[in-house]
Design an enzyme around this catalytic site. Structure first.
Site, short mmCIF file in Angstrom:
data_model
loop_
_atom_site.label_atom_id
_atom_site.label_comp_id
_atom_site.label_asym_id
_atom_site.label_seq_id
_atom_site.Cartn_x
_atom_site.Cartn_y
_atom_site.Cartn_z
N TRP A 322 0.82 -1.25 0.33
CA TRP A 322 -0.14 -0.53 0.10
C TRP A 322 0.72 1.16 -0.21
O TRP A 322 0.46 2.49 -0.81
CB TRP A 322 -1.07 -0.32 1.94
CG TRP A 322 -1.64 1.65 1.53
CD1 TRP A 322 -3.31 1.44 0.94
CD2 TRP A 322 -1.60 2.23 2.09
NE1 TRP A 322 -3.34 2.60 1.12
CE2 TRP A 322 -2.19 3.25 1.78
CE3 TRP A 322 -0.03 2.85 3.19
CZ2 TRP A 322 -2.40 4.54 2.44
CZ3 TRP A 322 -0.32 3.99 3.74
CH2 TRP A 322 -1.99 4.66 3.23
N HIS A 323 2.11 1.26 0.71
CA HIS A 323 2.78 2.43 0.47
C HIS A 323 3.82 2.53 -0.28
O HIS A 323 4.08 4.08 -0.51
CB HIS A 323 4.25 1.95 2.12
CG HIS A 323 2.83 2.22 3.53
ND1 HIS A 323 2.54 0.98 3.77
CD2 HIS A 323 3.50 3.43 4.34
CE1 HIS A 323 2.31 1.83 5.50
NE2 HIS A 323 2.38 2.73 5.07
N GLY A 324 3.91 1.83 -1.09
CA GLY A 324 4.75 1.73 -2.25
C GLY A 324 4.53 0.75 -3.49
O GLY A 324 4.73 -0.44 -3.24
N PHE A 481 2.03 8.76 -0.80
CA PHE A 481 1.38 7.87 -1.49
C PHE A 481 -0.34 7.61 -1.75
O PHE A 481 -0.18 8.57 -2.01
CB PHE A 481 1.51 6.82 0.84
CG PHE A 481 2.63 7.10 0.90
CD1 PHE A 481 3.04 6.75 1.99
CD2 PHE A 481 3.41 5.76 0.42
CE1 PHE A 481 4.41 6.62 3.17
CE2 PHE A 481 5.16 5.37 0.89
CZ PHE A 481 5.22 6.33 2.42
#
Lengths: 481, 300
Positions: A322-324, A481
């Protein structure tokens, strides 16, 4: 526009002036307009995307709520999940997946070209997508009734204090508040301003200054090694904590002035005694989202505690992603998943060990031992989060083991800058201890006027005098993000 | 609402009065840049930190019997390499009075005409507060006094002595000269920084533009400051044709080029490896420079 800008100051003053002047039945419309102006200021091209996501899930919620047939409800939920995730995957993960697919195909000898698009990641898409998905799922689960007022629902999705970087709010908590039956309240405004001031301090004085050192260390061309690299990774953990906590605090403060209560997103601890402790304090709304919408469904489908552990690990792999869109983030998430699984497996044994040493839960020695035990693992995972790639992370980890140079400064960030960072962290940690579990406005509310004004004076002077010069401008990290 | 506005105003006064007072005191007494951001001047000294520390305008004024003091407008390698920002700054600073026998000193070194890439310096000029100020001639320069975070200036000086165990006295003159005297045997050592350098045709073009601009109001001299042998070797490594390039520009512009880097001069430096002259050596050097300029002027 970020919260720390002249443009935003002008925007919020104008927004508030009109907000408190107009009748209650129009407040939602005015805030909606302000929210879209706020979002459109970043990039007008992505406003239609926000609107599309809003219309999709508004409609999905109505359809799910109106239908008694499980099949139809499931269909609309599926539509909502599929389209929302498809949009998110396209903008955020398509290029990554495409190049990984190409690498895999070439490994098997198939000549495949990688197709890459040039679309920028829409600001806040990871946040508002999860917020609307959570809404659809909650309507499906019958936790909440669907919102029938389109304007109010649109405001739920686009509410500007939390639109671009959270906290990620549940419909059950935020939607009822958006009836906005509020008028100007002095005490509420003061509390909001206290939160904003404290957030500003954390960002401008602490996080930005930590960033000077961290940026220097993680610039591989500088060749830093030994303790400086370890310190850099350690300070990165603090930088991202303070940066993100600052944003959340300011968002909560702004919302408070508007008469809306957002969820607490960070605890006051800067140092964590265990993975469980960390994830109960860190990005709370995201963690609880993944717990409720990913972990619980996954773990319920399993038959034993190992299935639960596997579900936990998978949940954190996804949290990392989700963060990257990079393997570094996946590894970071996976590491924390492993840490948590280990924590759950060993917690009873560790408690027994501590108790046998006469160290109960309130013991500072036990607290310190926990921090020191968990810190190295947190630092290692931090390398993967911050470095540009997995290979860069491995290079830095390797360099951190080279103690031929014990210079603690980093390039232009000399020892005196490091000393200033340490002093500021000590001062902030001292105040965090005073806060305990309270937020800053709760703490100040219990203090006499003289203490409050001393706090305002010292914190504002610190912001004005210790902020970085214009040269080292630093946007909020979580905007990426 | 009235209570909020009242308290807000009280807050603003309580915060801003001590802040402004502290800023004014610290910046006017300790900030290296502030004297360069007030007033306009007839005779300018430009360049990087070597020129900032190495040329004393008072001595020039005394040697040439000038009725005005030249102004040292040199900053450092991040702020004032030749380029559009520095050029535009100098344009706003010089006073077009065309005084007879006026002269300007343009400090040159390889770094002043090269692009530098490291983590903090890449593109740094574009962020510098100096180039964002609405005015660089107001006295006092209120915008700078309020915008530049001053406490760090003080903190840095206080801790420099502690960490480097180097006793140094810093005196920021009104004419822009920064005089730094070190206790004997002490040097300031910078931590390891990795950089890459490349000659910039654009910066050289702006050097030439600066010469043209200042030539309208006085004689221009290109000056290469004395440095240690180690620094000279380093500079010859990053830009081997530098001297030749400067000679060429000097010839094209009919401007004398006075190169003190390659002379065998014994000066004291306040840092290791030897970029910046101490205050004592800066004065000696400025006397020598004055002698050479006078010789040149009387030859003409």
């Amino acid at each position: 526009m970020t919260f720390i800008s002249v443009e935003f100051l002008l925007f919020i003053v104008g927004c508030l002036a009109v907000y408190f002047a107009i009748p209650t039945q129009w407040k939602w419309l005015w805030l909606l307009v302000c929210s879209y102006i706020f979002y459109g200021y970043h990039n007008l091209l992505y406003v239609p995307l926000l609107l599309f996501s809003t219309i999709l899930d508004y409609q999905a919620g109505i359809k799910i709520g109106n239908s008694a047939k499980p099949g139809s409800r499931k269909l609309w939920l599926g539509i909502s999940i599929f389209i929302n995730l498809a949009v998110l995957v396209f903008f955020k993960y398509f290029n990554f997946l495409s190049s990984e697919f190409q690498s895999l195909a070439q490994f098997f000898g198939a000549p495949v070209s990688s197709f890459q698009h040039n679309y920028m990641l829409p600001l806040g898409i990871s946040f508002y997508t999860f917020q609307t998905l959570g809404y659809s799922i909650d309507v499906y689960r019958k936790y909440i009734k669907p919102e029938r007022h389109f304007g109010r629902y649109a405001l739920y999705v686009s509410f500007f204090p939390q639109l671009v970087a959270g906290p990620i709010e549940r419909g059950k908590k935020l939607l009822p508040q958006l009836r906005l039956d509020v008028s100007f309240d002095y005490q509420r405004t003061v509390e909001g301003l206290q939160l904003i001031l404290w957030g500003l301090f954390k960002k401008v004085v602490i996080a930005d200054r930590l960033g000077l050192y961290v940026n220097e260390i993680f610039n591989l061309s500088q060749g830093h090694k030994g303790p400086a690299v370890i310190i850099g990774a350690f300070l990165f953990g603090l930088q991202i904590l303070f940066d993100f906590a600052a944003y959340s605090e300011m968002a909560i403060g702004l919302a408070r002035i508007l008469g809306v209560r957002l969820s607490k997103n960070f605890g006051n601890a800067s140092f964590f005694t265990s993975p469980i402790h960390m994830w109960s304090q860190w990005h709370i709304t995201l963690t609880s989202w993944f717990r409720d919408y990913v972990y619980f469904p996954l773990s319920k489908s399993g038959k034993n505690k190992w299935s639960a552990h596997l579900a936990l690990f998978i949940t954190f792999l996804i949290t990392g992603l989700w963060h990257g869109a990079s393997w570094g983030f996946v590894i970071w998430g996976g590491l924390h998943g492993l840490y948590l699984v280990f924590d759950h497996i060993t917690v009873t044994r560790r408690n027994e060990l501590y108790n046998s040493l006469g160290l109960d839960k309130s013991s500072s020695t036990r607290h310190l031992m926990g921090i020191l035990a968990f810190l190295p693992f947190n630092i290692i995972s931090g390398f993967f989060f911050r470095a540009g790639s997995v290979s860069d992370a491995m290079t830095l980890i390797g360099r951190s083991l080279d103690w031929s140079s014990v210079y603690l400064g980093a390039g232009r960030v000399g020892n005196n800058e490091v000393l200033l960072i340490i002093l500021l962290l000590i001062a902030t940690e001292f105040l965090n201890k005073q806060l305990g579990k309270r937020q800053i406005h709760e703490y100040l509310g219990q203090k006499p006027t003289s203490v409050r004004w001393l706090f305002y004076f010292l914190v504002t002077q610190a912001i004005l005098l210790l902020r970085l010069s214009d040269i080292e401008k630093s946007p909020f990290i979580y905007f990426e993000f | 609402m009235k209570k909020l506005i009242r308290k807000g105003l009280l807050f603003a006064v309580i915060i801003m009065v001590p802040y402004a007072a502290l800023q004014r005191y610290v910046i006017t007494h300790h900030d290296h840049n502030y004297p360069k951001l007030t007033g306009q001047h007839q005779a300018l000294i430009t360049g990087l930190s070597r020129e900032k520390r190495g040329i004393s305008p008072d001595i020039l004024q005394e040697e040439f019997g000038m009725s005005y003091t030249p102004q040292n407008l040199a900053f450092n390698s991040a702020t004032s390499p030749y380029g559009p920002y520095y050029y535009s700054f100098l344009e706003r600073k010089y006073l077009d009075t065309r005084a007879p026998d006026n002269f300007h000193l343009i400090g040159v070194s390889p770094v002043s005409v090269m692009n530098i890439r490291d983590s903090l310096m890449d593109g740094r000029e574009s962020f510098d507060l100096i180039y964002k100020l609405h005015s660089v001639t107001d006295e006092p320069n209120l915008e700078y006094l309020l915008r530049k975070p001053a406490l760090k200036v003080l903190y840095k000086e206080a801790t420099d002595s502690f960490f480097r165990r180097a006793k140094r006295e810093v005196h920021v003159h009104d004419n822009g000269w920064v005089e730094i005297n070190m206790a004997q045997g002490h040097h300031r050592t910078q931590g390891p920084v990795s950089r890459s350098y490349s000659v910039s045709a654009r910066r050289i073009r702006y050097l030439q533009k600066t010469i043209d601009m200042l030539s309208k109001t006085g004689r221009v001299f290109l000056i290469r400051m004395p440095v240690s042998h180690d620094v000279l070797q380093f500079e010859e490594g990053i830009y081997p044709g530098f001297d030749r390039a400067m000679h060429q520009i000097a010839s094209e512009k009919s401007t004398p080029y006075l190169n003190y880097a390659t002379r065998n001069l014994s000066y004291e430096f306040s840092d290791k490896p030897g970029h910046h002259l101490t205050g004592k050596s800066a004065k000696e050097f400025t006397h020598l420079l004055s002698k050479d300029i006078r010789a040149f002027l009387s030859d003409r």
